[in-house]
Scaffold this active site. Structure first.
Site, PDB file in Angstrom:
ATOM      1  N   HIS B  12      53.992  43.202  39.583  1.00  0.00           N
ATOM      2  CA  HIS B  12      53.548  42.355  40.713  1.00  0.00           C
ATOM      3  C   HIS B  12      52.562  41.275  40.219  1.00  0.00           C
ATOM      4  CE1 HIS B  12      50.340  45.727  41.473  1.00  0.00           C
ATOM      5  NE2 HIS B  12      49.882  44.845  40.625  1.00  0.00           N
ATOM      6  N   HIS B  59      43.533  44.415  44.248  1.00  0.00           N
ATOM      7  CA  HIS B  59      42.793  44.022  43.041  1.00  0.00           C
ATOM      8  C   HIS B  59      41.425  43.490  43.448  1.00  0.00           C
ATOM      9  CE1 HIS B  59      47.105  43.811  42.143  1.00  0.00           C
ATOM     10  NE2 HIS B  59      46.813  44.043  40.880  1.00  0.00           N
ATOM     11  N   HIS B 193      50.165  46.025  30.127  1.00  0.00           N
ATOM     12  CA  HIS B 193      49.328  44.821  30.067  1.00  0.00           C
ATOM     13  C   HIS B 193      47.864  45.222  30.038  1.00  0.00           C
ATOM     14  CE1 HIS B 193      49.333  45.550  34.425  1.00  0.00           C
ATOM     15  NE2 HIS B 193      48.543  44.510  34.688  1.00  0.00           N
ATOM     16  N   GLU B 240      48.477  50.965  36.233  1.00  0.00           N
ATOM     17  CA  GLU B 240      49.170  50.705  37.501  1.00  0.00           C
ATOM     18  C   GLU B 240      50.506  51.451  37.595  1.00  0.00           C
ATOM     19  OE1 GLU B 240      47.689  46.169  38.632  1.00  0.00           O
ATOM     20  OE2 GLU B 240      49.644  46.440  37.723  1.00  0.00           O
TER      21      GLU B 240
HETATM   22 FE   LIG Z   1      48.215  44.540  39.432  1.00  0.00          FE
END
Ligand SMILES: [Fe+3]
Ligand SMILES: [Fe+3]
Lengths: 147, 280, 280, 147
Positions: B12, B59, B193, B240
């Site tokens: 996302h 976030h 990431h 995540e």
């Molecule tokens: Fe995220």
């Protein structure tokens, strides 16, 4: 409901033997409770930039704006200097700091260039070639692990 | 009765949303990313879900350090795109499904999941980018959306096992909802990431592939992966991926993977995307 | 290491706080209520806890329908008394114990309790009245307090079993905290009362006595009481009693009841109060 | 951690056989999800009275203040009339309605008198004598159970 997925062991992901806790991961500052307590006001100051009226006030006088929050002097200087690694060490969390980055019009890739010291165009090439290796820092001496 | 017909997992990434919003999706850098969703957009246009239960993480937008829910379910009528520091994305307002959302909240709490019920919150790129990826640019989203926000920003997030079991609780709740609804569950975030520190920019295709395989074929094993492995192997923000387990727990064990896409990079992140169909 | 030395349960009736604040505690109506806490005030003055984990419910003050956490743990430095509609109680600010609170939050989340972490909230009579009852009128509370707010206002609250198990998770967390601290756990609310509707004003001494006995001697049985039984037998607001189970789970099975007090009425409510000591 | 307290059956609290769900309890409106959705704005309007500035505005013009919230006409009239049973039926929750009571300087015992129709001094005596019986309404005809 069956909630017992325990018993069996976790799949082997190839974790290096010397990585035993989240504190052992080089170049990475996990946002633990301790970090969260340390960085509370810094993060909340950055988060406040999600409102246009606050961005406007920050634009007018960055230092004066930060004085609305009880930051430590080191946190304040790091924020004004956009020193992201220093902010991380002082309890900043990247998603909160990212609101400051957004205010500056910086992408996360630009922030990454700052934090890693890799020039932007080089970093872009590295990412296109598959990104950096997770084990890149594993052989560093102990004590250099953080920040 | 309501039924879960399919599951979707997808990254996302904020920069992907920005690329869509700026009309860059056909340039050299971005087109390989969006190619992976061409099948998906056709597929979902045919599937026409009534409701998507969209598992994502906020976030630090709707929830700050003042209050951090582990699992927050959006039971309100609608949710506006959040201003994340440079104005809100110009995408449609997200319409909720309060009746089903409350039903899931009630059922899950009685099943001993300690949900936070939320009636008012803005939704950030974690929720709106998957909608853009699956539905493209739209004047209105073509289905109702129940936001399910999972804490992955403040350590510790819930365990993978807990997420997987929450998925099962959601399945049970949906299957006991008396309206005839076609429901999908999406698990978003990841793949590898790291956005912070000297190690920012790591990508781990080997781990990502392992995870794609496990989530598809051995979700119980995927549910046993410890936080430490995610953070080391998938990068600090790769944690995540635990959210995909909620989707997987909500689908049947024998659900079939009908689409897989993996691409590096989008900005600093590996893009991963799966579609599962439950047996009819 | 930190250790849980004792547990306290007590009603947290708003009118009792008002009686204290207005200096009415020696009148004919109120003195029988406060008599039941004379032993307790002497006892706690000797025990001198460093920290009280105070389980209570917010009565639509800090949390409204916008956001309803099932379990919210206060990890902040301090918490101000809430304005519940006619100004805040003039009682001391509540000082937290952020280190222990965060430790409990972390430990409980990793044990698969889906806590909401709260750094900023006001605390209402549910938290301040028990402090007044146990410590009397004070310029400053003599110990640190970790607020643990449980949803009992919006149906469904957590099950009794879930509360009992959260208590066990808190016990484990406290026992692994490296500082040498004397910790108490208080469970508040109840006993039988109903504040709403045509059935308002019910009291059920028989059920209350059963519950006092079970929580003391057979807490596993108490943990199996369904919501329905509480709401019928103890009145719609008597459901607050589930919070006593968190205290009881945090104490050892063989903890000894050293004080019991039961009185009807205080305003519309039955007053119940227990003190347990863990074996030394 | 052992979380398995199931298996054994729940202790017998003497629940009457005809009370099978929370909807069966006479004179009692459990604040279910359905009620919560129905009463959202009414409850939030009452909750807003926790701020002195809002109480002041309400004092100036009660009706105008309630118009800041999208109440149904029935909710608005019930609130202005302090009809607590009507508010409960329209989705009110007693702790939210209690903020209105607090604004009015009413104790919960006074609110109870209103909701039950029992005069205040009589209610006080009933409470001193041990309170009302939980089974008081159990023999009512069906259909009268709520509100
Ligand atoms: Fe995220
Ligand atoms: Fe209470």
């Amino acid at each position: 409901m069956d909630t017992s997925n325990s018993g069996a062991s976790a799949p082997d992901t190839g974790l290096p033997a010397h990585i035993k806790s989240i504190d052992d991961i080089p170049g990475t500052t996990v946002f633990t409770p301790e970090q969260s307590r340390r960085g509370y006001h810094l993060n909340m100051c950055c988060a406040s930039l999600m409102r246009e009226e606050n961005r406007e006030a920050f634009r007018q006088d960055e230092r004066a704006y930060t004085e609305r929050f009880p930051l430590t002097p080191a946190q304040r200087e790091a924020m004004l200097a956009r020193d992201y690694n220093a902010m991380l060490a002082l309890g900043g969390n990247i998603y909160y700091l990212g609101k400051l980055g957004a205010y500056d019009g910086q992408s996360f890739q630009q922030l990454t260039a700052r934090m890693t010291g890799i020039p932007e165009d080089e970093l872009r090439k590295i990412m296109l070639a598959g990104g950096r290796s997770v084990s890149a820092f594993d052989n560093e001496e102990r004590g250099k692990n953080h920040g | 009765m309501a039924r879960i017909v399919a599951g979707v997992t997808t990254s996302h990434i904020g920069a992907v949303g920005a690329a869509i919003d700026r009309g860059l999706s056909e340039d050299d850098y971005w087109s390989p990313v969006f190619k992976g969703y061409e099948f998906s957009q056709r597929w979902i246009a045919e599937e026409k879900p009534d409701v998507v239960i969209l598992v994502y993480n906020d976030h630090a937008a709707a929830f700050t350090l003042d209050l951090i829910p582990t699992f927050a379910i959006g039971c309100g009528e609608q949710f506006h795109p959040a201003d994340e520091g440079r104005g809100a994305r110009k995408v449609p307002v997200v319409k909720g499904h309060p009746e089903l959302a409350w039903h899931i909240a009630e059922s899950a709490i009685l099943d001993e999941f300690d949900m936070t019920i939320v009636n008012k919150m803005d939704v950030d790129h974690g929720l709106t980018v998957p909608l853009s990826l699956m539905f493209g640019q739209a004047d209105a989203w073509p289905c109702k959306v129940i936001p399910l926000a999972v804490n992955v920003v403040q350590y510790p997030p819930p365990t993978g096992n807990r997420c997987y079991n929450l998925g099962k609780a959601i399945r049970k709740a949906v299957e006991t909802f008396p309206q005839d609804l076609k429901v999908m569950v999406w698990g978003t975030g990841g793949m590898s990431h790291q956005l912070q520190g000297r190690r920012a920019g790591v990508i781990n295709s080997e781990f990502d592939t392992l995870f794609l395989d496990l989530i598809s074929r051995d979700p119980e094993a995927a549910a046993r992966i410890p936080h430490l492995d995610y953070i080391y192997q998938a990068g600090s923000e790769g944690i995540e991926l635990i959210m995909w387990l909620i989707m997987r727990g909500a689908l049947r064990r024998e659900a079939k993977e009908i689409h897989r896409f993996y691409h590096v990079p989008a900005s600093n992140t590996a893009v991963g995307h799966l579609i599962f169909e439950n047996p009819r």
